[in-house]
Design an enzyme around this catalytic site. Structure first.
Site, short mmCIF file in Angstrom:
data_model
loop_
_atom_site.label_atom_id
_atom_site.label_comp_id
_atom_site.label_asym_id
_atom_site.label_seq_id
_atom_site.Cartn_x
_atom_site.Cartn_y
_atom_site.Cartn_z
N THR A 109 -63.30 -4.13 31.22
CA THR A 109 -64.40 -3.68 32.07
C THR A 109 -65.13 -4.90 32.60
OG1 THR A 109 -64.56 -1.76 30.66
CG2 THR A 109 -66.44 -2.20 32.11
N ASP A 134 -92.57 -38.04 -1.01
CA ASP A 134 -91.91 -36.80 -1.44
C ASP A 134 -92.30 -36.49 -2.88
OD1 ASP A 134 -90.17 -34.67 -1.73
OD2 ASP A 134 -88.37 -35.90 -1.95
N TYR A 152 -53.92 -8.96 13.48
CA TYR A 152 -53.68 -7.52 13.27
C TYR A 152 -52.46 -7.22 12.41
CZ TYR A 152 -56.73 -7.42 17.36
OH TYR A 152 -57.78 -7.62 18.22
C1 SPV Z 1 -84.46 -33.05 -0.27
O1 SPV Z 1 -83.77 -33.08 0.75
O2 SPV Z 1 -85.68 -33.14 -0.28
C2 SPV Z 1 -83.82 -32.88 -1.58
C3 SPV Z 1 -82.45 -33.37 -1.79
O3 SPV Z 1 -84.45 -32.40 -2.48
S1 SPV Z 1 -82.57 -34.95 -2.45
O4 SPV Z 1 -83.38 -35.76 -1.55
O5 SPV Z 1 -81.24 -35.46 -2.61
O6 SPV Z 1 -83.23 -34.85 -3.75
MG MG Z 2 -86.52 -32.29 -2.16
#
Ligand code: SPV
Ligand code: MG
Length: 436
Positions: free
Chosen positions: A126, A209, A80
């Site tokens: 309270t 992926d 504050y």
């Molecule tokens: C993911 O987590 O899928 C990413 C980050 O895209 S990396 O794996 O570093 O590309």
């Molecule tokens: Mg990724």
């Protein structure tokens, strides 16, 4: 007691949840003079607590309509002192429950009050009403998709450095939502949100992926996470796919309550960036990728963030190539930049951030320190980063644990030997409320 004339009284409040305890405090305080409320800004609150559900402007609107409130000013810091010195009230009123918290705030306040010759009045709090308990309930019940969606941008704008963790399942998200360490001052050291990773979502399903999981499958995973959590989520959408699909997908992603998507400037069959040039990966042209961002921005809400992920350094191009792209993507409307790197030190991303922050001090910058994992959050902050994403750590933690368990049972032909490394039966039965 009649209201004292020409006297000023100060209270600091945040009132994300206004309850009768606040009204009692306001009623008592205004008897000492003209009541000035220092209303905590989002920026001040996130220094110690969760971002409030209700914005500063809306909290101000509520407070303005409460009788006895003479003036509302922003309380920009947790402490504050600055406001007290500026306003020089005759009294400051506070609930006496702050004696139960960290004493630092109270002692500093008393010192400042002495300096300005003002008196502290501590009012018995309270009973049977706790803002923290109400707040936990409010967050769990009121986390509508729109509230969750806007919370990340508000958090970044409030100046908070956001710490994000990969969650691939509702259980991993539950751990990330609820685990915290307590700081000395009573505030929590915790994660601010979740990362939905293409790598770990795919791996969890036993798939590569390479953008093979459809957006609906990814979102169904996220929706299960949203059912049981309240924190914001950033979604990795790989390349974002075809332009025509991207436009539709941005709307669906945003409407589900995701706060931000990160789209990478690659094209063709996507391969994970951490392979670098060990696999064939091609970067999109600045023109085509800028168009993608523009299309996404056109259909999205201003509070939803589209973050452009620059892959120049992954592909062994220069920092100046990355910066050229950053400038173009920001002109196209990107709300933030993620600069990726597969080096084992942060040297090149710090070179980038130095140039970037000079030109764009207010554009959020995001780091994913998977390979350069010695870097600390403090160093990232110092170098201008606003968000850190720990992108794959919970899935990577679970795999060796499962593998070790399987191996131990196979080896010993019973589970006894591994049992002390496992969660107890009692704990798993008690983990999810309602199991009993
Ligand atoms: C993911 O987590 O899928 C990413 C980050 O895209 S990396 O794996 O570093 O590309
Ligand atoms: Mg990724």
């Amino acid at each position: 007691m009649k209201r004292k004339k020409n006297k000023k009284v100060y209270i600091g409040l945040s009132i994300d949840i206004l309850h009768h305890g606040h009204i009692n405090l306001i009623n008592k305080a205004q008897k000492f003079g003209d009541l000035i409320i220092g209303l905590y800004t989002d920026k001040a609150i996130v220094q110690k607590k969760r971002l409030p559900l209700i914005s500063y402007e809306n909290r101000k609107k509520i407070l303005k309509n409460i009788s006895g409130v003479k003036k509302i000013i922003p309380q920009n810091e947790w402490e504050y002192c600055n406001n007290l010195i500026k306003i020089k009230p005759d009294f400051m009123v506070h609930g006496d429950d702050w004696k139960l918290d960290d004493q630092n705030l109270r002692l500093k306040t008393i010192k400042t009050l002495k300096k300005i010759n003002a008196k502290l009045i501590e009012i018995p709090f309270t009973k049977n009403i706790s803002s923290s308990a109400l707040s936990a309930r409010m967050f769990s019940q009121n986390m509508l998709p729109s509230n969750r969606m806007s919370s990340l941008k508000r958090m970044i704008e409030s100046g908070k450095f956001c710490r994000i963790i990969e969650t691939h399942s509702p259980l991993s998200a539950l751990i990330a939502e609820n685990t915290f360490l307590k700081n000395k001052d009573g505030s929590r050291n915790e994660f601010d949100g979740f990362w939905s990773s293409s790598l770990t979502d795919s791996t969890l399903k036993g798939k590569p992926d390479i953008e093979v999981l459809g957006i609906n499958q990814r979102l169904s995973n996220i929706n299960e996470i949203f059912d049981i959590t309240t924190k914001p989520l950033i979604m990795d959408v790989d390349t974002g796919g075809k332009l025509e699909h991207f436009e539709i997908n941005v709307k669906t992603i945003q409407n589900s309550g995701v706060s931000a998507l990160i789209v990478e400037d690659k094209k063709g069959l996507k391969k994970n960036s951490l392979f670098g040039l060990d696999v064939k990966q091609e970067q999109d042209s600045i023109k085509a990728f800028s168009k993608k961002i523009q299309i996404g921005k056109k259909v999205s809400n201003p509070e939803f963030m589209i973050i452009a992920r620059i892959e120049s350094l992954i592909l062994n191009k220069t920092v100046s190539d990355a910066f050229k792209r950053a400038k173009a993507y920001i002109s196209a409307g990107a709300d933030g930049i993620m600069i990726h790197s597969k080096q084992n030190t942060p040297k090149e991303i710090f070179k980038f951030s130095k140039i970037f922050k000079k030109k764009f001090p207010n554009i959020p910058l995001i780091a994913v320190p998977s390979s350069y994992n010695k870097v600390t959050e403090k160093q990232l902050m110092k170098n201008g980063f606003n968000v850190v994403i720990y992108a794959n750590h919970l899935l990577r933690a679970s795999y060796p644990a499962m593998k070790e368990t399987i191996t131990s049972i196979l080896k010993n032909k019973r589970s006894y030997e591994i049992d002390n490394k496992l969660m107890s039966i009692k704990n798993i039965l008690e983990l999810i409320p309602g199991t009993k």
